[in-house]
Design a protein around this motif. Structure first.
Motif, PDB file in Angstrom:
ATOM      1  N   ALA A   3      30.039  27.730  35.570  1.00  0.00           N
ATOM      2  CA  ALA A   3      30.580  27.429  36.889  1.00  0.00           C
ATOM      3  C   ALA A   3      32.077  27.166  36.765  1.00  0.00           C
ATOM      4  O   ALA A   3      32.607  26.974  35.667  1.00  0.00           O
ATOM      5  N   VAL A   4      32.734  27.179  37.913  1.00  0.00           N
ATOM      6  CA  VAL A   4      34.149  26.810  37.998  1.00  0.00           C
ATOM      7  C   VAL A   4      34.219  25.552  38.849  1.00  0.00           C
ATOM      8  O   VAL A   4      33.783  25.546  39.999  1.00  0.00           O
ATOM      9  N   GLY A   5      34.713  24.468  38.257  1.00  0.00           N
ATOM     10  CA  GLY A   5      34.737  23.190  38.967  1.00  0.00           C
ATOM     11  C   GLY A   5      36.082  22.503  38.867  1.00  0.00           C
ATOM     12  O   GLY A   5      37.041  23.029  38.284  1.00  0.00           O
ATOM     13  N   LEU A   6      36.151  21.329  39.450  1.00  0.00           N
ATOM     14  CA  LEU A   6      37.357  20.503  39.354  1.00  0.00           C
ATOM     15  C   LEU A   6      36.947  19.047  39.205  1.00  0.00           C
ATOM     16  O   LEU A   6      35.875  18.640  39.651  1.00  0.00           O
ATOM     17  N   LYS A   7      37.803  18.289  38.553  1.00  0.00           N
ATOM     18  CA  LYS A   7      37.610  16.839  38.465  1.00  0.00           C
ATOM     19  C   LYS A   7      38.720  16.082  39.180  1.00  0.00           C
ATOM     20  O   LYS A   7      38.524  14.980  39.659  1.00  0.00           O
ATOM     21  N   ARG A   8      39.896  16.715  39.239  1.00  0.00           N
ATOM     22  CA  ARG A   8      41.019  16.131  39.962  1.00  0.00           C
ATOM     23  C   ARG A   8      41.529  17.142  40.981  1.00  0.00           C
ATOM     24  O   ARG A   8      41.381  18.349  40.806  1.00  0.00           O
ATOM     25  N   TYR A   9      42.145  16.616  42.029  1.00  0.00           N
ATOM     26  CA  TYR A   9      42.644  17.463  43.110  1.00  0.00           C
ATOM     27  C   TYR A   9      44.137  17.679  42.898  1.00  0.00           C
ATOM     28  O   TYR A   9      44.951  16.804  43.175  1.00  0.00           O
ATOM     29  N   LEU A  10      44.464  18.849  42.371  1.00  0.00           N
ATOM     30  CA  LEU A  10      45.800  19.118  41.856  1.00  0.00           C
ATOM     31  C   LEU A  10      46.418  20.344  42.520  1.00  0.00           C
ATOM     32  O   LEU A  10      45.709  21.186  43.079  1.00  0.00           O
ATOM     33  N   PRO A  11      47.744  20.476  42.454  1.00  0.00           N
ATOM     34  CA  PRO A  11      48.372  21.721  42.915  1.00  0.00           C
ATOM     35  C   PRO A  11      47.762  22.897  42.169  1.00  0.00           C
ATOM     36  O   PRO A  11      47.412  22.782  40.985  1.00  0.00           O
ATOM     37  N   ILE A  12      47.632  24.026  42.827  1.00  0.00           N
ATOM     38  CA  ILE A  12      46.917  25.150  42.234  1.00  0.00           C
ATOM     39  C   ILE A  12      47.586  25.649  40.954  1.00  0.00           C
ATOM     40  O   ILE A  12      46.920  26.195  40.066  1.00  0.00           O
ATOM     41  N   GLU A  13      48.903  25.413  40.815  1.00  0.00           N
ATOM     42  CA  GLU A  13      49.599  25.877  39.615  1.00  0.00           C
ATOM     43  C   GLU A  13      49.247  25.041  38.379  1.00  0.00           C
ATOM     44  O   GLU A  13      49.469  25.476  37.254  1.00  0.00           O
ATOM     45  N   HIS A  14      48.684  23.844  38.579  1.00  0.00           N
ATOM     46  CA  HIS A  14      48.366  22.965  37.453  1.00  0.00           C
ATOM     47  C   HIS A  14      47.268  23.593  36.597  1.00  0.00           C
ATOM     48  O   HIS A  14      46.314  24.181  37.111  1.00  0.00           O
ATOM     49  N   GLU A  15      47.386  23.453  35.283  1.00  0.00           N
ATOM     50  CA  GLU A  15      46.434  24.095  34.376  1.00  0.00           C
ATOM     51  C   GLU A  15      45.018  23.558  34.529  1.00  0.00           C
ATOM     52  O   GLU A  15      44.047  24.228  34.157  1.00  0.00           O
ATOM     53  N   GLU A  16      44.861  22.358  35.102  1.00  0.00           N
ATOM     54  CA  GLU A  16      43.532  21.786  35.278  1.00  0.00           C
ATOM     55  C   GLU A  16      43.090  21.767  36.749  1.00  0.00           C
ATOM     56  O   GLU A  16      42.169  21.035  37.102  1.00  0.00           O
ATOM     57  N   SER A  17      43.741  22.588  37.596  1.00  0.00           N
ATOM     58  CA  SER A  17      43.321  22.634  39.002  1.00  0.00           C
ATOM     59  C   SER A  17      41.901  23.166  39.119  1.00  0.00           C
ATOM     60  O   SER A  17      41.136  22.742  39.999  1.00  0.00           O
ATOM     61  N   PHE A  18      41.525  24.073  38.242  1.00  0.00           N
ATOM     62  CA  PHE A  18      40.135  24.514  38.108  1.00  0.00           C
ATOM     63  C   PHE A  18      39.785  24.596  36.634  1.00  0.00           C
ATOM     64  O   PHE A  18      40.629  24.928  35.796  1.00  0.00           O
ATOM     65  N   LEU A  19      38.512  24.309  36.332  1.00  0.00           N
ATOM     66  CA  LEU A  19      38.046  24.293  34.951  1.00  0.00           C
ATOM     67  C   LEU A  19      36.790  25.144  34.811  1.00  0.00           C
ATOM     68  O   LEU A  19      35.934  25.147  35.705  1.00  0.00           O
ATOM     69  N   ASP A  20      36.668  25.846  33.701  1.00  0.00           N
ATOM     70  CA  ASP A  20      35.408  26.515  33.378  1.00  0.00           C
ATOM     71  C   ASP A  20      34.467  25.470  32.799  1.00  0.00           C
ATOM     72  O   ASP A  20      34.810  24.790  31.820  1.00  0.00           O
ATOM     73  N   VAL A  21      33.292  25.305  33.410  1.00  0.00           N
ATOM     74  CA  VAL A  21      32.373  24.239  32.998  1.00  0.00           C
ATOM     75  C   VAL A  21      30.952  24.786  32.845  1.00  0.00           C
ATOM     76  O   VAL A  21      30.625  25.877  33.318  1.00  0.00           O
ATOM     77  N   GLU A  22      30.115  24.018  32.186  1.00  0.00           N
ATOM     78  CA  GLU A  22      28.688  24.308  32.059  1.00  0.00           C
ATOM     79  C   GLU A  22      27.906  23.229  32.808  1.00  0.00           C
ATOM     80  O   GLU A  22      28.118  22.034  32.583  1.00  0.00           O
ATOM     81  N   LEU A  23      27.021  23.646  33.714  1.00  0.00           N
ATOM     82  CA  LEU A  23      26.220  22.712  34.505  1.00  0.00           C
ATOM     83  C   LEU A  23      24.740  23.060  34.368  1.00  0.00           C
ATOM     84  O   LEU A  23      24.382  24.174  33.980  1.00  0.00           O
TER      85      LEU A  23
END
Length: 335
Positions: A3-23
């Motif tokens: 899945a593609v998720g987020l933990k923090r709400y960041l500007p889209i340019e931020h490297e952690e705006s979206f994360l590849d995760v396993e759920l």
């Protein structure tokens, strides 16, 4: 599952705006379908939900409210779908989203995917189609069966080249209306005319000066605050205005009083959010739209496809939507 998720709400340019995760892969109960997601579309609601704020999620939050896929399993109360059915839907804003290999969705808001479209082209449609259909035929109370009478009715669509506008133009022409759409660039003007708009005006200039007559209906898909006074001026007495864009400043409804004009909101998540008694209408309209596509009355609004579904491409799709210059819809397909 991936899945593609987020933990923090960041500007889209931020490297952690979206994360590849396993759920953990979910299991359907009740009227839920477990859908193997084949393609997802990104809408402005996705970018608004991800917009920077201080909240932090303990577990990755999965966004996404447009998808097409294949039914993998069904809950014990499902009556409308079977394993193997190809479907498309917009999901619920209160549940985990479609940026994942598998998603749970209530069957009452799921439609049979148009047979003539691949998964990417189908994924471009649900959220915008439901919004356009509800806005035109329910909130503005236009009867699509009255095509002859509708030929004398004039609809203005403010923001014609975006996702909702692109399908609203087609639905309005199918219903027989005269359609004027707004667009501000040569390429967007060409796009809305291709979809069937009878006339095009520029929303960066005075709408009152560009229109030669008052209109029966207005469907506002862009900046309600900016266009409020103009809409009040150009709506016919006893006309109807519908908007999907929340206002930032208070709206003066008094400007509509002398005309006995109607103003109404459209929010396509209402039925799923509140599990309204007529929730199944979204399944019905998606199925009807599938038939209209298969019969050649409507076309997909897909204009950009990215691959595969992962943090990098979801970021790219969000950047495209946030640019404000999108024509039609962007879809990300395949894991």
């Amino acid at each position: 599952m991936r899945a593609v998720g987020l933990k923090r709400y960041l500007p889209i340019e931020h490297e952690e705006s979206f994360l590849d995760v396993e759920l953990e892969k979910p299991k359907p109960v009740g009227r839920d379908l477990l859908v193997k997601v084949m393609a997802v579309s990104v809408n402005p609601v996705d970018t608004k939900q991800r917009a920077p704020k201080d909240d932090v999620e303990e577990e990755p939050r999965v966004l996404g409210w447009d998808a097409s896929g294949i039914v993998e399993a069904v809950g014990e109360d499902c009556i409308d779908f079977r394993v193997g059915d190809e479907v498309y839907y917009a999901g619920s804003i209160t549940r985990s989203g479609s940026y994942s290999e598998y998603q749970l969705v209530d069957e009452r808001i799921v439609g049979q995917k148009p047979r003539t479209l691949d998964f990417a082209k189908a994924a471009a449609l649900p959220l915008t189609t439901i919004t356009a259909w509800e806005g035109l035929f329910e909130r503005l109370a236009i009867d699509p069966a009255q095509r002859e009478q509708n030929k004398d009715k004039h609809l203005l669509i403010i923001g014609g080249a975006g996702g909702v506008g692109s399908i609203a133009i087609q639905l309005a022409k199918w219903a027989g209306l005269k359609v004027t759409a707004t667009a501000s660039r040569e390429e967007t003007s060409t796009w809305v005319r291709k979809l069937g708009a009878d006339a095009v005006v520029n929303h960066h200039h005075s709408l009152e000066e560009q229109l030669s007559e008052e209109v029966d209906y207005i469907f506002c898909l862009s900046n309600t605050d900016q266009h409020w006074d103009a809409m009040a001026t150009i709506i016919k007495p006893q006309g109807k205005i519908c908007s999907i864009v929340e206002n930032k400043d208070p709206l003066d409804l008094n400007v509509l009083k002398s005309k006995s004009a109607t103003f109404v909101w459209e929010f396509m998540f209402t039925r799923a959010m509140y599990e309204t008694s007529d929730m199944r209408k979204q399944q019905e309209l998606l199925n009807q739209v599938s038939h209209l596509i298969e019969e050649g009355h409507l076309q997909t609004t897909l204009t950009e496809t990215l691959h595969p579904i992962e943090a990098k491409t979801i970021k790219q799709a969000h950047q495209m939507v946030e640019s404000g210059s999108m024509i039609g819809k962007v879809v990300v397909d395949g894991f």
